[in-house]
Design a protein around this motif. Structure first.
Motif, PDB file in Angstrom:
ATOM      1  N   LYS A  30       0.817  -1.211   0.000  1.00 18.77           N
ATOM      2  CA  LYS A  30       0.000   0.000   0.000  1.00 18.77           C
ATOM      3  C   LYS A  30       0.855   1.267   0.000  1.00 18.77           C
ATOM      4  CE  LYS A  30      -4.000  -2.104   2.291  1.00 18.77           C
ATOM      5  NZ  LYS A  30      -4.894  -2.074   3.480  1.00 18.77           N
ATOM      6  N   HIS A  31       2.149   1.098   0.308  1.00 16.56           N
ATOM      7  CA  HIS A  31       3.061   2.247   0.259  1.00 16.56           C
ATOM      8  C   HIS A  31       3.264   2.727  -1.174  1.00 16.56           C
ATOM      9  CE1 HIS A  31       5.169   0.728   4.195  1.00 16.56           C
ATOM     10  NE2 HIS A  31       4.001   1.300   4.426  1.00 16.56           N
ATOM     11  N   MET A  32       3.053   1.821  -2.128  1.00 13.84           N
ATOM     12  CA  MET A  32       3.344   2.136  -3.529  1.00 13.84           C
ATOM     13  C   MET A  32       2.169   2.856  -4.174  1.00 13.84           C
ATOM     14  SD  MET A  32       5.137  -1.504  -4.485  1.00 13.84           S
ATOM     15  CE  MET A  32       5.535  -1.023  -6.165  1.00 13.84           C
ATOM     16  N   THR A  33       2.475   3.967  -4.809  1.00 17.17           N
ATOM     17  CA  THR A  33       1.440   4.751  -5.472  1.00 17.17           C
ATOM     18  C   THR A  33       2.059   5.445  -6.680  1.00 17.17           C
ATOM     19  OG1 THR A  33      -0.227   6.477  -5.142  1.00 17.17           O
ATOM     20  CG2 THR A  33       1.869   6.769  -3.988  1.00 17.17           C
ATOM     21  N   THR A  34       1.352   6.371  -7.265  1.00 17.61           N
ATOM     22  CA  THR A  34       1.886   7.111  -8.410  1.00 17.61           C
ATOM     23  C   THR A  34       1.743   8.608  -8.171  1.00 17.61           C
ATOM     24  OG1 THR A  34      -0.261   6.975  -9.530  1.00 17.61           O
ATOM     25  CG2 THR A  34       1.378   5.288 -10.065  1.00 17.61           C
ATOM     26  N   GLY A  35       2.579   9.369  -8.857  1.00 18.40           N
ATOM     27  CA  GLY A  35       2.551  10.818  -8.703  1.00 18.40           C
ATOM     28  C   GLY A  35       3.635  11.449  -9.546  1.00 18.40           C
ATOM     29  N   CYS A  36       4.076  12.626  -9.142  1.00 21.57           N
ATOM     30  CA  CYS A  36       5.100  13.354  -9.900  1.00 21.57           C
ATOM     31  C   CYS A  36       6.236  13.763  -8.971  1.00 21.57           C
ATOM     32  CB  CYS A  36       4.497  14.597 -10.556  1.00 21.57           C
ATOM     33  SG  CYS A  36       3.125  14.243 -11.660  1.00 21.57           S
ATOM     34  N   PRO A  37       7.128  12.842  -8.631  1.00 16.02           N
ATOM     35  CA  PRO A  37       8.227  13.165  -7.723  1.00 16.02           C
ATOM     36  C   PRO A  37       9.244  14.099  -8.363  1.00 16.02           C
ATOM     37  CG  PRO A  37       8.554  11.006  -8.663  1.00 16.02           C
ATOM     38  CD  PRO A  37       7.197  11.463  -9.114  1.00 16.02           C
ATOM     39  N   ASP A  38       9.883  14.910  -7.543  1.00 19.51           N
ATOM     40  CA  ASP A  38      10.904  15.828  -8.048  1.00 19.51           C
ATOM     41  C   ASP A  38      12.075  15.074  -8.665  1.00 19.51           C
ATOM     42  OD1 ASP A  38       9.405  17.944  -7.179  1.00 19.51           O
ATOM     43  OD2 ASP A  38      10.442  18.117  -5.252  1.00 19.51           O
ATOM     44  N   GLU A  39      12.309  13.839  -8.166  1.00 19.95           N
ATOM     45  CA  GLU A  39      13.446  13.058  -8.645  1.00 19.95           C
ATOM     46  C   GLU A  39      13.176  12.405  -9.990  1.00 19.95           C
ATOM     47  OE1 GLU A  39      15.303  10.644  -5.258  1.00 19.95           O
ATOM     48  OE2 GLU A  39      13.267  11.055  -4.577  1.00 19.95           O
ATOM     49  N   ALA A  40      11.922  12.339 -10.399  1.00 22.28           N
ATOM     50  CA  ALA A  40      11.573  11.650 -11.640  1.00 22.28           C
ATOM     51  C   ALA A  40      12.086  12.423 -12.845  1.00 22.28           C
ATOM     52  CB  ALA A  40      10.064  11.471 -11.730  1.00 22.28           C
TER      53      ALA A  40
END
Length: 251
Positions: free
Chosen positions: A164-174
């Protein structure tokens, strides 16, 4: 091609040591095939070597102590599905480990060049291991008694992994802030600290932990399932021979 006298010569060593067969020897006897894909039992039966056939049957009927300790009591179709899932996990692990090892190599600098990538690859690997344990639980309800699967489950607990820790988004590191890609909410957990560390040595520590406590046990588990499936095949051969079903033996 194993026929006639050639078959008998091949089986003679088994005839001599028939009462003292180790587990690894038992597996070799079960898995041995000629050029046509026939087992030793099938060859012995087809060539009318009744004495050898009888002793082979006795071997194949002996309970395998190693298997009895570690094989789940599943239906054969469940075992086949489980074996397929385990095999898939092992194959999918290869690129994850390749990326983690490549990034964590100690050459140049000891600084991890991309904590986001190592966290992503390691998390996907752990997620696969987690789902493997869940598949096993569906096959074998109740507490986990299998030593290999227990090792996997215990390591997931030690690393404090939760899918459940895993999700999606727009990380600064991506690579692109516009992309909707991997994110983790596992901050503070052991696996997160190791994989998202600025130091390569922490990533290497993660690799060592999961190889010893997840990857190796999973490979052993697959071997044990394959032994169980082979034993089931031998049992079918035994039943076919007892009923004098030579067609069943040949197939």
């Amino acid at each position: 091609i194993i026929k006639g006298i050639h078959c008998y010569k091949l089986l003679q060593p088994i005839n001599i040591r028939i009462l003292k067969v180790k587990n690894d020897e038992l597996l070799s006897i079960k898995n041995a095939r000629n050029n046509q894909g026939n087992t030793l039992l099938q060859v012995a039966s087809a060539n009318k070597h009744k004495n050898i056939e009888s002793k082979l049957l006795n071997i194949l009927k002996e309970p395998d102590l190693v298997q009895s300790q570690f094989i789940p009591e599943c239906e054969l179709d469940q075992l086949e599905d489980l074996a397929s899932y385990v095999d898939m996990h092992i194959k999918f692990s290869v690129p994850y480990f390749h990326t983690l090892r490549s990034i964590s190599q100690p050459y140049g600098s000891e600084k991890n060049p991309s904590p986001w990538i190592t966290l992503k690859e390691g998390s996907y690997y752990l997620e696969n291991a987690y789902h493997l344990v869940e598949v096993y639980k569906k096959c074998v309800p109740g507490s986990i008694d299998n030593e290999n699967i227990k090792s996997v489950n215990d390591m997931l607990t030690t690393l404090e992994f939760n899918p459940k820790h895993m999700t999606t988004g727009c990380p600064d590191e991506a690579f692109s802030r516009k992309a909707n890609i991997f994110l983790s909410k596992g901050q503070g957990t052991k696996y997160y600290k190791l994989l998202h560390s600025e130091l390569k040595k922490d990533v290497r520590s993660f690799i060592e932990m999961v190889e010893l406590n997840i990857e190796i046990p999973i490979k052993r588990f697959l071997e044990s399932i394959e032994q169980r499936l082979q034993s089931a095949l031998s049992k079918k051969l035994l039943e076919a021979i007892k009923s004098d079903n030579h067609l069943g033996v040949e197939n």
